[in-house]
Design a protein around this motif. Sequence first.
Motif, PDB file in Angstrom:
ATOM      1  N   ALA A  38       0.823  -1.212   0.000  1.00 36.06           N
ATOM      2  CA  ALA A  38       0.000   0.000   0.000  1.00 36.06           C
ATOM      3  C   ALA A  38       0.857   1.261   0.000  1.00 36.06           C
ATOM      4  O   ALA A  38       0.554   2.236  -0.702  1.00 36.06           O
ATOM      5  CB  ALA A  38      -0.933  -0.002   1.205  1.00 36.06           C
ATOM      6  N   GLU A  39       1.934   1.246   0.771  1.00 34.53           N
ATOM      7  CA  GLU A  39       2.835   2.405   0.791  1.00 34.53           C
ATOM      8  C   GLU A  39       3.532   2.588  -0.545  1.00 34.53           C
ATOM      9  O   GLU A  39       3.727   3.721  -1.010  1.00 34.53           O
ATOM     10  CB  GLU A  39       3.872   2.234   1.898  1.00 34.53           C
ATOM     11  CG  GLU A  39       3.310   2.411   3.302  1.00 34.53           C
ATOM     12  CD  GLU A  39       4.340   2.052   4.349  1.00 34.53           C
ATOM     13  OE1 GLU A  39       5.098   2.941   4.751  1.00 34.53           O
ATOM     14  OE2 GLU A  39       4.407   0.866   4.751  1.00 34.53           O
ATOM     15  N   GLN A  40       3.914   1.474  -1.157  1.00 28.55           N
ATOM     16  CA  GLN A  40       4.553   1.552  -2.471  1.00 28.55           C
ATOM     17  C   GLN A  40       3.599   2.163  -3.496  1.00 28.55           C
ATOM     18  O   GLN A  40       3.998   2.972  -4.332  1.00 28.55           O
ATOM     19  CB  GLN A  40       4.983   0.153  -2.923  1.00 28.55           C
ATOM     20  CG  GLN A  40       6.002  -0.525  -2.014  1.00 28.55           C
ATOM     21  CD  GLN A  40       7.329   0.214  -1.975  1.00 28.55           C
ATOM     22  OE1 GLN A  40       7.878   0.555  -3.013  1.00 28.55           O
ATOM     23  NE2 GLN A  40       7.847   0.447  -0.781  1.00 28.55           N
ATOM     24  N   LEU A  41       2.335   1.757  -3.423  1.00 26.57           N
ATOM     25  CA  LEU A  41       1.340   2.294  -4.342  1.00 26.57           C
ATOM     26  C   LEU A  41       1.095   3.776  -4.090  1.00 26.57           C
ATOM     27  O   LEU A  41       0.994   4.572  -5.034  1.00 26.57           O
ATOM     28  CB  LEU A  41       0.031   1.517  -4.221  1.00 26.57           C
ATOM     29  CG  LEU A  41       0.072   0.067  -4.701  1.00 26.57           C
ATOM     30  CD1 LEU A  41      -1.245  -0.637  -4.382  1.00 26.57           C
ATOM     31  CD2 LEU A  41       0.362  -0.007  -6.200  1.00 26.57           C
ATOM     32  N   GLN A  42       1.008   4.166  -2.822  1.00 30.30           N
ATOM     33  CA  GLN A  42       0.771   5.578  -2.521  1.00 30.30           C
ATOM     34  C   GLN A  42       1.946   6.442  -2.967  1.00 30.30           C
ATOM     35  O   GLN A  42       1.758   7.562  -3.466  1.00 30.30           O
ATOM     36  CB  GLN A  42       0.514   5.764  -1.029  1.00 30.30           C
ATOM     37  CG  GLN A  42       0.091   7.170  -0.642  1.00 30.30           C
ATOM     38  CD  GLN A  42      -1.230   7.580  -1.281  1.00 30.30           C
ATOM     39  OE1 GLN A  42      -2.289   7.298  -0.752  1.00 30.30           O
ATOM     40  NE2 GLN A  42      -1.178   8.267  -2.417  1.00 30.30           N
TER      41      GLN A  42
END
Length: 198
Positions: free
Chosen positions: A98-102
């Motif tokens: 999720a952090e990578q996507l954000q």
Amino acid sequence: MTTIAVLGNGRVGGNLATALTRAGHEVTVADRTPGAASAAARTARIVINATPGAGSPERLAALRDELRGKILVDVSNATVDGPDGLPADLIHPGSSLAEQLQEALPETHVVKTLNTMLFPVMTAPAALTQTPTVFVSGEDPGAKQTVRGLLADLGWREEWITDLGGIRTARATEAAVLFVPHVIRSEGFVPFAISIAR
């Protein structure tokens, strides 16, 4: 009614698409046909990432323009699979998918949810014999509130939803996938979810 694009037409994506359509939403499912994800994301208000987590950052970064200003609901986990095909390790230790996507999509509201259970529970939480918990992580309060509404449409009662805070908290829920292979080997492929007992 909300226009929703589901990226990924496997068991998870298909299950969510069927349930959300039944709840009255206009749902488009994008398979791996060239251009399908772009076309679906362009016309949707909410996009659900149900693609394999290992390739999700690259796949969704290519949709930056289509996802700008929209809510991206990430239900995937990024894992290294063992010889039996079950999750053996995390691809992003010290971070999360999720952090990578954000980070890759700074103008998109990423919300992590529904990733701490076997896929049948996502759309039938009341079928479990004990009360399940679904977690929500994300930076934008409005986006999280919208996702809570979708969860309600999928059968999740308000008291079963726990907002953990910002997107960094997705590290905790994504790490929970490491329970999955052990539970399956012990009990078989029986629907279950991580639950907070109070």
